[in-house]
Design an enzyme around this catalytic site. Structure first.
Site, PDB file in Angstrom:
ATOM      1  N   ARG A  35       0.853  -1.203   0.000  1.00 18.15           N
ATOM      2  CA  ARG A  35       0.000   0.000   0.000  1.00 18.15           C
ATOM      3  C   ARG A  35       0.886   1.249   0.000  1.00 18.15           C
ATOM      4  O   ARG A  35       1.579   1.511   0.968  1.00 18.15           O
ATOM      5  CB  ARG A  35      -0.916   0.017   1.235  1.00 18.15           C
ATOM      6  CG  ARG A  35      -2.023  -1.035   1.198  1.00 18.15           C
ATOM      7  CD  ARG A  35      -2.717  -1.125   2.539  1.00 18.15           C
ATOM      8  NE  ARG A  35      -1.815  -1.626   3.562  1.00 18.15           N
ATOM      9  CZ  ARG A  35      -2.066  -1.612   4.881  1.00 18.15           C
ATOM     10  NH1 ARG A  35      -3.197  -1.083   5.320  1.00 18.15           N
ATOM     11  NH2 ARG A  35      -1.206  -2.097   5.744  1.00 18.15           N
ATOM     12  N   ASP A  58       5.575  -5.702  -3.446  1.00 19.41           N
ATOM     13  CA  ASP A  58       5.017  -6.953  -2.916  1.00 19.41           C
ATOM     14  C   ASP A  58       6.198  -7.908  -2.785  1.00 19.41           C
ATOM     15  O   ASP A  58       6.766  -8.332  -3.794  1.00 19.41           O
ATOM     16  CB  ASP A  58       3.967  -7.496  -3.885  1.00 19.41           C
ATOM     17  CG  ASP A  58       3.250  -8.718  -3.314  1.00 19.41           C
ATOM     18  OD1 ASP A  58       3.859  -9.438  -2.488  1.00 19.41           O
ATOM     19  OD2 ASP A  58       2.099  -8.947  -3.703  1.00 19.41           O
ATOM     20  N   ASN A  85      10.328  -7.452   7.934  1.00 17.38           N
ATOM     21  CA  ASN A  85       9.182  -7.382   8.849  1.00 17.38           C
ATOM     22  C   ASN A  85       7.864  -7.741   8.156  1.00 17.38           C
ATOM     23  O   ASN A  85       6.933  -8.205   8.809  1.00 17.38           O
ATOM     24  CB  ASN A  85       9.136  -5.956   9.423  1.00 17.38           C
ATOM     25  CG  ASN A  85       7.807  -5.604  10.025  1.00 17.38           C
ATOM     26  OD1 ASN A  85       7.491  -6.041  11.129  1.00 17.38           O
ATOM     27  ND2 ASN A  85       7.006  -4.826   9.302  1.00 17.38           N
ATOM     28  N   SER A 138       8.273 -14.878  15.519  1.00 18.97           N
ATOM     29  CA  SER A 138       7.084 -14.803  16.398  1.00 18.97           C
ATOM     30  C   SER A 138       7.211 -15.883  17.457  1.00 18.97           C
ATOM     31  O   SER A 138       7.857 -16.925  17.233  1.00 18.97           O
ATOM     32  CB  SER A 138       5.824 -15.051  15.573  1.00 18.97           C
ATOM     33  OG  SER A 138       4.707 -15.264  16.423  1.00 18.97           O
ATOM     34  N   TYR A 151       1.167 -20.651   9.866  1.00 18.26           N
ATOM     35  CA  TYR A 151       1.755 -19.384  10.332  1.00 18.26           C
ATOM     36  C   TYR A 151       2.934 -19.685  11.265  1.00 18.26           C
ATOM     37  O   TYR A 151       4.040 -19.161  11.079  1.00 18.26           O
ATOM     38  CB  TYR A 151       0.702 -18.512  11.033  1.00 18.26           C
ATOM     39  CG  TYR A 151       1.323 -17.247  11.576  1.00 18.26           C
ATOM     40  CD1 TYR A 151       1.806 -16.260  10.712  1.00 18.26           C
ATOM     41  CD2 TYR A 151       1.471 -17.036  12.950  1.00 18.26           C
ATOM     42  CE1 TYR A 151       2.431 -15.113  11.194  1.00 18.26           C
ATOM     43  CE2 TYR A 151       2.090 -15.892  13.447  1.00 18.26           C
ATOM     44  CZ  TYR A 151       2.560 -14.936  12.563  1.00 18.26           C
ATOM     45  OH  TYR A 151       3.185 -13.804  13.048  1.00 18.26           O
ATOM     46  N   LYS A 155       7.134 -19.017  10.866  1.00 13.66           N
ATOM     47  CA  LYS A 155       7.952 -18.258  11.822  1.00 13.66           C
ATOM     48  C   LYS A 155       9.066 -19.135  12.409  1.00 13.66           C
ATOM     49  O   LYS A 155      10.123 -18.626  12.786  1.00 13.66           O
ATOM     50  CB  LYS A 155       7.061 -17.640  12.896  1.00 13.66           C
ATOM     51  CG  LYS A 155       6.128 -16.558  12.342  1.00 13.66           C
ATOM     52  CD  LYS A 155       6.901 -15.434  11.659  1.00 13.66           C
ATOM     53  CE  LYS A 155       6.019 -14.274  11.253  1.00 13.66           C
ATOM     54  NZ  LYS A 155       6.773 -13.158  10.661  1.00 13.66           N
ATOM     55  N   PRO A 181       8.270 -11.651  18.737  1.00 13.73           N
ATOM     56  CA  PRO A 181       7.303 -11.072  19.680  1.00 13.73           C
ATOM     57  C   PRO A 181       6.091 -11.988  19.858  1.00 13.73           C
ATOM     58  O   PRO A 181       5.738 -12.767  18.972  1.00 13.73           O
ATOM     59  CB  PRO A 181       6.854  -9.767  19.010  1.00 13.73           C
ATOM     60  CG  PRO A 181       7.703  -9.611  17.770  1.00 13.73           C
ATOM     61  CD  PRO A 181       8.202 -10.984  17.427  1.00 13.73           C
ATOM     62  N   GLY A 182       5.472 -11.851  21.021  1.00 15.38           N
ATOM     63  CA  GLY A 182       4.149 -12.460  21.240  1.00 15.38           C
ATOM     64  C   GLY A 182       3.076 -11.456  20.844  1.00 15.38           C
ATOM     65  O   GLY A 182       3.322 -10.550  20.037  1.00 15.38           O
ATOM     66  N   GLU A 187      -2.308  -4.027  13.031  1.00 18.04           N
ATOM     67  CA  GLU A 187      -3.355  -4.468  12.088  1.00 18.04           C
ATOM     68  C   GLU A 187      -3.355  -5.998  11.942  1.00 18.04           C
ATOM     69  O   GLU A 187      -4.147  -6.568  11.191  1.00 18.04           O
ATOM     70  CB  GLU A 187      -3.126  -3.821  10.714  1.00 18.04           C
ATOM     71  CG  GLU A 187      -3.382  -2.328  10.705  1.00 18.04           C
ATOM     72  CD  GLU A 187      -3.162  -1.696   9.340  1.00 18.04           C
ATOM     73  OE1 GLU A 187      -3.115  -2.425   8.325  1.00 18.04           O
ATOM     74  OE2 GLU A 187      -3.039  -0.460   9.285  1.00 18.04           O
TER      75      GLU A 187
HETATM   76  P1  NDP Z   1       0.564  -5.338  10.422  1.00 14.81           P
HETATM   77  O1  NDP Z   1      -0.534  -6.057   9.724  1.00 14.81           O
HETATM   78  O2  NDP Z   1       0.239  -4.075  11.140  1.00 14.81           O
HETATM   79  O3  NDP Z   1       1.765  -5.063   9.416  1.00 14.81           O
HETATM   80  C1  NDP Z   1       2.158  -6.013   8.455  1.00 14.81           C
HETATM   81  C2  NDP Z   1       2.946  -5.292   7.377  1.00 14.81           C
HETATM   82  O4  NDP Z   1       3.356  -6.268   6.412  1.00 14.81           O
HETATM   83  C3  NDP Z   1       2.116  -4.255   6.646  1.00 14.81           C
HETATM   84  O5  NDP Z   1       2.896  -3.085   6.490  1.00 14.81           O
HETATM   85  C4  NDP Z   1       1.840  -4.905   5.309  1.00 14.81           C
HETATM   86  O6  NDP Z   1       1.772  -3.887   4.306  1.00 14.81           O
HETATM   87  C5  NDP Z   1       3.085  -5.746   5.129  1.00 14.81           C
HETATM   88  N1  NDP Z   1       2.910  -6.816   4.153  1.00 14.81           N
HETATM   89  C6  NDP Z   1       2.072  -7.881   4.211  1.00 14.81           C
HETATM   90  N2  NDP Z   1       2.175  -8.619   3.093  1.00 14.81           N
HETATM   91  C7  NDP Z   1       3.107  -7.997   2.305  1.00 14.81           C
HETATM   92  C8  NDP Z   1       3.654  -8.267   1.028  1.00 14.81           C
HETATM   93  N3  NDP Z   1       3.265  -9.327   0.302  1.00 14.81           N
HETATM   94  N4  NDP Z   1       4.589  -7.423   0.526  1.00 14.81           N
HETATM   95  C9  NDP Z   1       4.991  -6.355   1.248  1.00 14.81           C
HETATM   96  N5  NDP Z   1       4.513  -6.040   2.458  1.00 14.81           N
HETATM   97  C10 NDP Z   1       3.576  -6.857   2.978  1.00 14.81           C
HETATM   98  O7  NDP Z   1       1.164  -6.398  11.434  1.00 14.81           O
HETATM   99  P2  NDP Z   1       2.450  -6.360  12.397  1.00 14.81           P
HETATM  100  O8  NDP Z   1       3.124  -5.058  12.366  1.00 14.81           O
HETATM  101  O9  NDP Z   1       1.999  -6.905  13.678  1.00 14.81           O
HETATM  102  O10 NDP Z   1       3.319  -7.468  11.682  1.00 14.81           O
HETATM  103  C11 NDP Z   1       4.650  -7.275  11.290  1.00 14.81           C
HETATM  104  C12 NDP Z   1       5.379  -8.599  11.402  1.00 14.81           C
HETATM  105  O11 NDP Z   1       5.374  -9.013  12.758  1.00 14.81           O
HETATM  106  C13 NDP Z   1       4.759  -9.749  10.619  1.00 14.81           C
HETATM  107  O12 NDP Z   1       5.800 -10.510  10.059  1.00 14.81           O
HETATM  108  C14 NDP Z   1       4.020 -10.547  11.688  1.00 14.81           C
HETATM  109  O13 NDP Z   1       3.886 -11.892  11.333  1.00 14.81           O
HETATM  110  C15 NDP Z   1       4.944 -10.360  12.853  1.00 14.81           C
HETATM  111  N6  NDP Z   1       4.408 -10.553  14.192  1.00 14.81           N
HETATM  112  C16 NDP Z   1       3.292  -9.902  14.630  1.00 14.81           C
HETATM  113  C17 NDP Z   1       2.834 -10.075  15.920  1.00 14.81           C
HETATM  114  C18 NDP Z   1       1.574  -9.452  16.427  1.00 14.81           C
HETATM  115  O14 NDP Z   1       0.978  -9.986  17.380  1.00 14.81           O
HETATM  116  N7  NDP Z   1       1.145  -8.322  15.886  1.00 14.81           N
HETATM  117  C19 NDP Z   1       3.579 -10.905  16.874  1.00 14.81           C
HETATM  118  C20 NDP Z   1       4.731 -11.562  16.299  1.00 14.81           C
HETATM  119  C21 NDP Z   1       5.137 -11.360  15.029  1.00 14.81           C
HETATM  120  P3  NDP Z   1       0.812  -3.902   3.042  1.00 14.81           P
HETATM  121  O15 NDP Z   1      -0.478  -4.537   3.448  1.00 14.81           O
HETATM  122  O16 NDP Z   1       0.689  -2.433   2.716  1.00 14.81           O
HETATM  123  O17 NDP Z   1       1.580  -4.653   2.012  1.00 14.81           O
HETATM  124  C1  8X3 Z   2       1.762 -13.133  16.229  1.00 12.74           C
HETATM  125  C2  8X3 Z   2       1.545 -13.691  17.601  1.00 12.74           C
HETATM  126  O1  8X3 Z   2       0.336 -15.476  18.918  1.00 12.74           O
HETATM  127  O2  8X3 Z   2      -0.919 -14.337  17.191  1.00 12.74           O
HETATM  128  O3  8X3 Z   2       2.843 -13.731  15.616  1.00 12.74           O
HETATM  129  O4  8X3 Z   2       0.759 -15.951  16.606  1.00 12.74           O
HETATM  130  S1  8X3 Z   2       0.378 -14.918  17.553  1.00 12.74           S
END
Ligand code: NDP
Ligand code: 8X3
Length: 251
Positions: A35, A58, A85, A138, A151, A155, A181-182, A187
């Site tokens: 986005r 992407d 990330n 994760s 998922y 990870k 992270p947990g 989003e």
């Molecule tokens: P968000 O959904 O807020 O952010 C995810 C980001 O990934 C967005 O900016 C999205 O951007 C981007 N993204 C997804 N698919 C693609 C793609 N194909 N190409 C490029 N960018 C992509 O979630 P988080 O910030 O929480 O997540 C970030 C990372 O942390 C992830 O890897 C997630 O698995 C991991 N994580 C999250 C946890 C949680 O509880 N929130 C805990 C542990 C790990 P866009 O849609 O614009 O492409």
């Molecule tokens: C995100 C944390 O517990 O939803 O990675 O898988 S959990």
């Protein structure tokens, strides 16, 4: 000295929060996500603090990743930190009911996208004998839960891939870290539940989850360690989260 930081998934959550913290340090930023609009908003917010290059990408598209890295404008070419990330979870259905498309998307993004970014950015780091790949894993990669199937599997890959990277990088000053992270409120759950924001909100109800800023602060701390210090793996949970006992099925 300011660094150049390439952040995937910078349009929200951990990625956007990390961009804000690296910008505070005066680091040059490449912000990547699918986005473009939120990236441009972030660029506008931060451009008084540092130089920003926002790029629609992407990470599943191998050719696009290669072209993006090869086509970076001059001040952004020598990447010091790659923050891998971008990632997502889709659904919580048991393995025998899940959508195979969702599994494909998670594998393509969390595993393949991460490896594409790493593979195209790493040679420059090795050539400069300086760099840091920070991968976002994760707790789901180590601790199973119902519906975590692919998922969690992706990870687990991220964590072991990071260790193996560091092994390949032995003898260089290029660092590799996996931060796991947990539960964190971003989003993430809204994406997992495909826009069902009421269901997403219930994940965090009655608790104080990690925030995107909490995780970004840890990312900055890991990156700010002296060059001879490599944090291999760092797991973090909010105080309201711990482990469940092993399950027993009784008849
Ligand atoms: P968000 O959904 O807020 O952010 C995810 C980001 O990934 C967005 O900016 C999205 O951007 C981007 N993204 C997804 N698919 C693609 C793609 N194909 N190409 C490029 N960018 C992509 O979630 P988080 O910030 O929480 O997540 C970030 C990372 O942390 C992830 O890897 C997630 O698995 C991991 N994580 C999250 C946890 C949680 O509880 N929130 C805990 C542990 C790990 P866009 O849609 O614009 O492409
Ligand atoms: C995100 C944390 O517990 O939803 O990675 O898988 S959990």
């Amino acid at each position: 000295m300011s660094r150049t930081v390439f952040i995937t998934g910078a349009s929200s959550g951990f990625g956007a929060a990390s961009a804000r913290l690296f910008a505070q340090a005066g680091d040059r930023l490449v912000l990547a996500a699918r986005r473009l609009e939120p990236l441009q908003a972030l660029q506008e917010e931060l451009q008084g603090q540092t130089e920003i290059h926002a790029v629609q990408l992407d990470v599943r598209d191998r050719v696009a990743v290669e072209q993006t890295v090869a086509g970076l404008p001059e001040p952004f070419r020598a990447i010091d930190i790659l923050l891998n990330n971008a990632g997502l979870a889709l659904g919580l259905e048991p393995a025998h009911q899940v959508s195979l498309d969702d599994w494909d998307t998670m594998i393509d993004t969390n595993i393949k996208g991460l490896t594409y970014c790493t593979r195209f950015i790493l040679p420059g780091m090795v050539a400069r004998n300086r760099g840091h790949v920070i991968n976002i894993g994760s707790t789901a990669g180590a601790w199973p839960y119902a519906g975590g199937n692919v998922y969690g599997g992706t990870k687990a890959f991220v964590e072991q891939f990071t260790r193996n990277l560091r092994t390949d990088l032995q003898g260089t000053m290029v660092r590799a870290t996996c931060i796991a992270p947990g539960m964190a409120e971003t989003e993430f759950s809204n994406v997992r539940f495909k826009g069902d924001s009421a269901r997403a909100a219930r994940v965090y109800e009655g608790s104080t989850p990690l925030s995107a800023h909490d995780v970004a602060s840890i990312i900055r701390w890991v990156a700010d360690q002296p060059p001879h210090v490599n944090i291999n793996t760092l797991e973090v949970m909010c105080i309201d989260q711990s482990w469940a006992p092993l399950a027993v099925h009784r008849t």
